[in-house]
Design an enzyme around this catalytic site. Sequence first.
Site, PDB file in Angstrom:
ATOM      1  CG  ASP A 492      -1.688   1.282   1.381  1.00 23.61           C
ATOM      2  OD1 ASP A 492      -2.580   1.507   0.531  1.00 23.61           O
ATOM      3  OD2 ASP A 492      -1.404   2.077   2.298  1.00 23.61           O
ATOM      4  CD  GLU A 547      -2.440   2.399  -3.253  1.00 23.63           C
ATOM      5  OE1 GLU A 547      -3.628   2.747  -3.319  1.00 23.63           O
ATOM      6  OE2 GLU A 547      -1.768   2.504  -2.209  1.00 23.63           O
TER       7      GLU A 547
END
Length: 859
Positions: A492, A547
């Site tokens: 993330d 990401e």
Amino acid sequence: MLFSVSGLRFPRVSPVYRYCASSFNGASTSCSLSLLLKKHHFSRRIFIEKSSSYSAFSSLTVAASKKVLDPGGQGDASSPMTDQLESPSTISDDPQVIHNVDSEGMEDEKKIEVEEQESFPSVFSNNDEEAHAEEPSVPLHRNASTEKTEAKPRSIPPPGAGQKIYEIDSLLLGFRDHIDYRYAQYKKIRKEIDKYEGGLEVFSRGYEKLGFTRSETGITYREWAPGAKSAALIGDFNNWSPSADTMSQNEFGVWEIFLPNTADGSPAIPHGSRVKIRMETRSGVKDSIPAWIKFSVQAPGEIPYSGIYYDPPEEVYLYVFKHPHPKRPKSLRIYESHVGMSSTEPVINTYANFRDNVLPRIKRLGYNAVQIMAIQEHSYYASFGYHVTNFFAPSSRFGTPDDLKSLIDRAHELGLLVLMDIVHSHASNNVLDGLNMFDGTDAHYFHSGSKGHHWMWDSRLFNYGSWEVLRFLLSNARWWLEEYKFDGFRFDGVTSMMYTHHGLQVAFTGNYNEYFGYATDVDAVVYLMLVNDMIHGLYPEAVTIGEDVSGMPTFCLPVQDGGVGFDYRLHMAVADKWIELLKKRDEDWKMGDIVYTLVNRRWLEKCVVYAESHDQALVGDKTIAFWLMDKDMYDFMSLDRPSTPLIDRGIALHKMIRLITMGLGGEGYLNFMGNEFGHPEWIDFPRGEQHLPSGKVIPGNNFSYDKCRRRFDLGDANYLRYKGMQQFDQAMQHVEAKYGFMTSEHQYISRKDKGERVIVFERGNLVFVFNFHWHESYCGYRVGCSKPGKYKIVLDSDDLLFGGFNRLNHDVEFFSTEGWYDNRPRSLLVYAPNRTAVVYALVEDEPKATGNLQLTQNV
């Protein structure tokens, strides 16, 4: 008095110490701390492999002896680790190779006995005058819940030349100084890890030395907290007495205590006991959850979490994995999920219920991987799992660690990969439960000052240039792969990591100056290279997805070639493009713009694409279905009532958007749970009213779970239009599974007609025809194709089964004719109804063993 949390029973004990005021921010404190060390009888001889070098956490095996290793004085705990270590080491050019064997089984000739009078750094050093009684030479115990299998060597290749990226992308040559510097830093860290830690394989097993470890004779607890002045282990096991089990510190800032087994041979800390570390710090006296804790819970009626000593006896319950990892698929079809909100009821769901009810649904829908959010413990539920407090602990809201293992094992039995949404980009600013101000200092695991704070996320930012932070994060990634058998990660917030501006208020244009300059956090990029190196070296089948919204070049190229090393990049621009278009009239949609956004990705760098993210499902935002149908979804989705133009348009475009995204957008596809059928409700986590310092009041929802769930029953209901949308998504997944079009090397876009609003492209031997026009249908429409032969319809968004108008006859066969059309050597004549997507397959090219596509009526 007892209370039960997630299947565990803990005694409720009143602490024997009293609290008094402290300057520390809200932390519980005691008025006095005993600095007298508890006398244990250490007795050790140290064995190390010939190739090993010495550091604060060298790979050491404890053996019997009657002497104590003395480090020879206190060093500067704040100085860099590499400056403190001066032991010689031989750095091999060969790959590190390890075998899964117990340390006691190592051949004697491969060990060197180091007598205690030799002075070198070691985490096992102890300043007590009195030594421990003899301690047998046994490896420290870890709760590995796997069946014993034949040991296979695993290796981490040495760094390569890092130059192949220039052959792949010549534009990088203009930024060679920066990129070569980045790679040199990576090689330098690898070399230092080899020299001082025995290699990346050993370095990434920090959980075997730090936190709680158990041997045959007792429990050892170690914590890196250089800013603490004193430390003591407290908990249920010693009635929370700060003077009962005080700890000693070595020159590297590591605090340690050994708790021998009780007289009956049982561990000094019972399984399920609450534990914390009490430290006297510059900011006052502070009780913290151990940084490497493997489980933590919030007891009923309490606000702070408590660390749990989780070491279940095998006779009580210790989950044993029964199924191997599935083979890594060529194309990824990922079902993104959140365990807590995966129930149809307004409750927090459990690992067990997810295992039994949701995993079979995912399998039937045709996905081959499940990506699970919010696994790492997070005190604030509404953070969606992104404000992590306990990095090694699975969230206790959903069950126990063994429950999570059971879930993953069941997924493997179903042939599903299990990917974890891992958060290494930042940490919760929670002082009571997390790493923030852990040892009383601002710059422990994080950068100090404003550099260590993310102003938008209100969280702390790691210092990736710190030796111990590297150990912590690398070990954390390995822990989840090793202990829980995850098949990989979605990392993330990688854009935030790679740039000092964190991607905030920056519009990336693709200019390479944006990627390789002073705004790049080289330490963070090097960490990402190291973690990918470790993961792919030790777990070759593991998947890593980053990401990144910036489009960083080399992001998905191998580390040995000079890349960052991810397998996939999340193609985040596509979801933003759909939101942009959904705010416009149909007449303003540009076919070329759609196609450009979908195919705009770097050569040889694979992408996972999605039409909408989980963020769009949150309250305050809109899903694609809600953008398309708005409030009509609440009144006109029943099949026994007439539809509306808005509903007809919304269902048609919802299917088309998802198929063209999957068809052109990448080598992998991701869907957030419930969006496959156009889930009508947003996600609103339970929350109370907030009073901001400015005086503004943010209303809550009375801590309701009503909107914090997924209404799978709507997608299953035969009387609702949601079912047709769900069945289309299911058919789409199964067509990809059958033909493998996402990873086909052949892709050709033959038409993107802005007037007719038609897009035609080939993936493999499939021909995709999209008519986005709002009222024009085209009969006898000619589309180009490359292969000669007979074609048939294999997917039709206008099928009655999918909530369409059934305007196409699936029994019709389509024969190619020779002659160039749209730069294709052949063509077909088809019927292209408005707002419809149709996929044609070459009949002779049908896979033989897969059989006919059969849709499950009730998912």
